[in-house]
Design a protein around this motif. Structure first.
Motif, PDB file in Angstrom:
ATOM      1  N   PHE A 239       0.836  -1.195   0.000  1.00 38.40           N
ATOM      2  CA  PHE A 239       0.000   0.000   0.000  1.00 38.40           C
ATOM      3  C   PHE A 239       0.873   1.248   0.000  1.00 38.40           C
ATOM      4  O   PHE A 239       2.077   1.186   0.275  1.00 38.40           O
ATOM      5  N   LEU A 240       0.266   2.378  -0.292  1.00 38.87           N
ATOM      6  CA  LEU A 240       0.953   3.663  -0.243  1.00 38.87           C
ATOM      7  C   LEU A 240       0.719   4.268   1.138  1.00 38.87           C
ATOM      8  O   LEU A 240      -0.432   4.440   1.549  1.00 38.87           O
ATOM      9  N   HIS A 241       1.801   4.540   1.852  1.00 35.97           N
ATOM     10  CA  HIS A 241       1.690   5.110   3.198  1.00 35.97           C
ATOM     11  C   HIS A 241       0.845   6.382   3.125  1.00 35.97           C
ATOM     12  O   HIS A 241       1.140   7.291   2.345  1.00 35.97           O
ATOM     13  N   PRO A 242      -0.242   6.467   3.912  1.00 37.49           N
ATOM     14  CA  PRO A 242      -1.168   7.607   3.778  1.00 37.49           C
ATOM     15  C   PRO A 242      -0.569   8.953   4.161  1.00 37.49           C
ATOM     16  O   PRO A 242      -1.144   9.992   3.814  1.00 37.49           O
ATOM     17  N   PHE A 243       0.578   8.972   4.844  1.00 34.85           N
ATOM     18  CA  PHE A 243       1.154  10.239   5.284  1.00 34.85           C
ATOM     19  C   PHE A 243       2.527  10.513   4.667  1.00 34.85           C
ATOM     20  O   PHE A 243       2.802  11.625   4.219  1.00 34.85           O
ATOM     21  N   THR A 244       3.398   9.537   4.618  1.00 35.69           N
ATOM     22  CA  THR A 244       4.717   9.746   4.021  1.00 35.69           C
ATOM     23  C   THR A 244       4.683   9.558   2.509  1.00 35.69           C
ATOM     24  O   THR A 244       5.618   9.974   1.810  1.00 35.69           O
TER      25      THR A 244
END
Length: 269
Positions: A239-244
């Motif tokens: 997944f794509l880290h929601p913050f970084t």
């Protein structure tokens, strides 16, 4: 959901209503209460009292930052619930406290069954838990499982059924098969769930006549392995880290019982 930081998920909000923590215009709310607009809705969460005892349960942490953590869940423990021995209760002692302003008690954001092993994602802040739950709802988290199944199978396939009156879909690929005196044929199968229904993979495989080895609920009674556990492993998350905004790709090592049946290291790179 999302308005109150203390109720970050649908299940948390339902629990708050059940425990009589939510009021509408000063009156206790229920799930049958209709909202017409203009009401004053308030959520009161009592301060948690310190637990009388602490769960000592070491976990293998695969990744961790101030926002989230990824751990390896062993078999034989619930992820969450009313039991004392749960992954949710063990996270606090295994993770470093977040330094962010909305830090909260670490919370798993998806489920793995009691007997299932493998990779599990948890949030460490209120905003992270909300973001991760939304990512699962929007199918922005890719999960790969492996299972050992019983019986002859097609090399690959897609299983689409209704579970709990909701559409569900999984795809599978047979990685290897081996003859078995007791079971006829055993298969190492890669599984990619496209939806996230309860017991989805177990129900799907049983529905095509290839139950998971050791599945006491959906397997054939005469073919249950006593004391060997269930051969279902959550292998990877992507997944794509929601913050970084960095891409996260992690895997969890297979249990030894898989390696006794198949040469995992040569089959899965």
């Amino acid at each position: 959901m999302g308005i109150f930081s203390a109720a970050m998920t649908k299940s948390a909000l339902k629990k708050a209503i059940k425990k009589k923590h939510l009021t509408i215009n000063g009156t206790l709310a229920t799930t049958a209460t209709y909202i017409h607009g203009g009401e004053h809705i308030a959520l009161y969460i009592p301060e948690e009292t310190p637990a009388s005892k602490t769960l000592i349960f070491p976990l293998k942490v695969l990744f961790e930052d101030d926002y989230l953590a990824i751990i390896h869940k062993p078999a034989g423990i619930l992820v969450s619930g009313n039991s004392f021995k749960t992954i949710a209760n063990a996270l606090g002692q295994n993770l470093s406290p977040s330094k962010l302003s909305d830090a909260t008690k670490p919370q798993p954001v998806h489920r793995l069954d009691y007997a299932t092993t493998g990779i599990l994602l948890a949030g460490k802040t209120s905003s992270s838990i909300r973001a991760l739950n939304k990512m699962f709802e929007d199918k922005k988290v890719a999960k790969t499982y492996y299972a050992v199944t019983i019986g002859t199978m097609n090399a690959e396939g897609e299983i689409s059924t209704t579970i709990d009156e909701k559409p569900s879909c999984s795809t599978y690929s047979v990685i290897a098969s081996a003859p078995s005196e007791r079971f006829g044929t055993l298969n190492l199968v890669q599984l990619d769930p496209k939806t996230g229904r309860r017991h989805q993979l177990r129900k799907h495989l049983a529905s095509i006549g290839n139950p998971i080895l050791g599945d006491k609920d959906y397997g054939t009674a005469s073919l249950i392995l006593k004391g060997k556990g269930m051969y279902l492993h959550a292998y990877s998350l992507q997944f794509l880290h929601p913050f970084t905004k960095k891409e996260i790709i992690l895997t969890a090592a297979f249990p030894e019982r898989f390696r006794k049946l198949f040469p995992i290291d040569t089959l899965i790179k």
